[in-house]
Design a protein around this motif. Sequence first.
Motif, mmCIF file in Angstrom:
data_model
loop_
_atom_site.group_PDB
_atom_site.id
_atom_site.type_symbol
_atom_site.label_atom_id
_atom_site.label_comp_id
_atom_site.label_asym_id
_atom_site.label_seq_id
_atom_site.Cartn_x
_atom_site.Cartn_y
_atom_site.Cartn_z
ATOM 1 N N PHE A 167 5.023 118.858 85.580
ATOM 2 C CA PHE A 167 4.520 119.677 86.678
ATOM 3 C C PHE A 167 5.364 119.425 87.922
ATOM 4 N N PHE A 168 5.545 120.470 88.722
ATOM 5 C CA PHE A 168 6.284 120.349 89.982
ATOM 6 C C PHE A 168 5.722 121.351 90.972
ATOM 7 N N GLU A 169 5.939 121.083 92.251
ATOM 8 C CA GLU A 169 5.471 121.998 93.290
ATOM 9 C C GLU A 169 6.585 122.978 93.624
ATOM 10 N N VAL A 170 6.233 124.264 93.632
ATOM 11 C CA VAL A 170 7.183 125.296 94.041
ATOM 12 C C VAL A 170 7.288 125.242 95.558
ATOM 13 N N ASP A 171 8.498 125.276 96.065
ATOM 14 C CA ASP A 171 8.765 125.186 97.500
ATOM 15 C C ASP A 171 7.914 126.214 98.255
ATOM 16 N N PRO A 172 7.156 125.780 99.262
ATOM 17 C CA PRO A 172 6.305 126.712 100.011
ATOM 18 C C PRO A 172 7.045 127.476 101.108
ATOM 19 N N ASP A 173 8.312 127.140 101.371
ATOM 20 C CA ASP A 173 9.075 127.734 102.468
ATOM 21 C C ASP A 173 9.232 129.246 102.276
ATOM 22 N N LEU A 174 8.727 130.024 103.242
ATOM 23 C CA LEU A 174 8.799 131.483 103.171
ATOM 24 C C LEU A 174 10.210 132.017 103.394
ATOM 25 N N GLN A 175 11.105 131.172 103.913
ATOM 26 C CA GLN A 175 12.468 131.601 104.203
ATOM 27 C C GLN A 175 13.425 131.420 103.020
ATOM 28 N N ARG A 176 12.934 130.849 101.928
ATOM 29 C CA ARG A 176 13.793 130.609 100.758
ATOM 30 C C ARG A 176 13.283 131.371 99.548
ATOM 31 N N GLU A 177 14.214 131.695 98.651
ATOM 32 C CA GLU A 177 13.826 132.296 97.379
ATOM 33 C C GLU A 177 13.307 131.205 96.458
#
Length: 131
Positions: A34-44
Amino acid sequence: AYNGMYSLYFGDPETQTYAADPSNPAAATAWTPFFEVDPDLQREQVASFWLWMSTQFDGMENPEDDPVAEFTDVLEVHIQRYNETETVVGWTSADIGNTTSGGWVQVGIDLTEFRGETIHLGFAFDSGKPE
């Protein structure tokens, strides 16, 4: 491996095939941690991997047009949220005719809808997926 020391391989290392004995569909799934998907709205948010896939469709001019390509020798990448049982198919090799025709291709899976969530990916191969 395309690059590095390790790769995921589905098949019998001695025969270099995934033929099943007796002649039944061969199927397996390997899950990432399991891993967390990057929450940054500025990145794909994209998961990518390199694929070399050799099947009965190798050498065909338009393998994706073969009527059995939709359910034979299929690799799917499943996405599952933490603490949920349902999975989503994020990518399927049926879109490329279930072969890379002897070469490496890079595959990208859009994870935008999972931004900020904890997920894992399942690489599921099935030699005889039912219709």
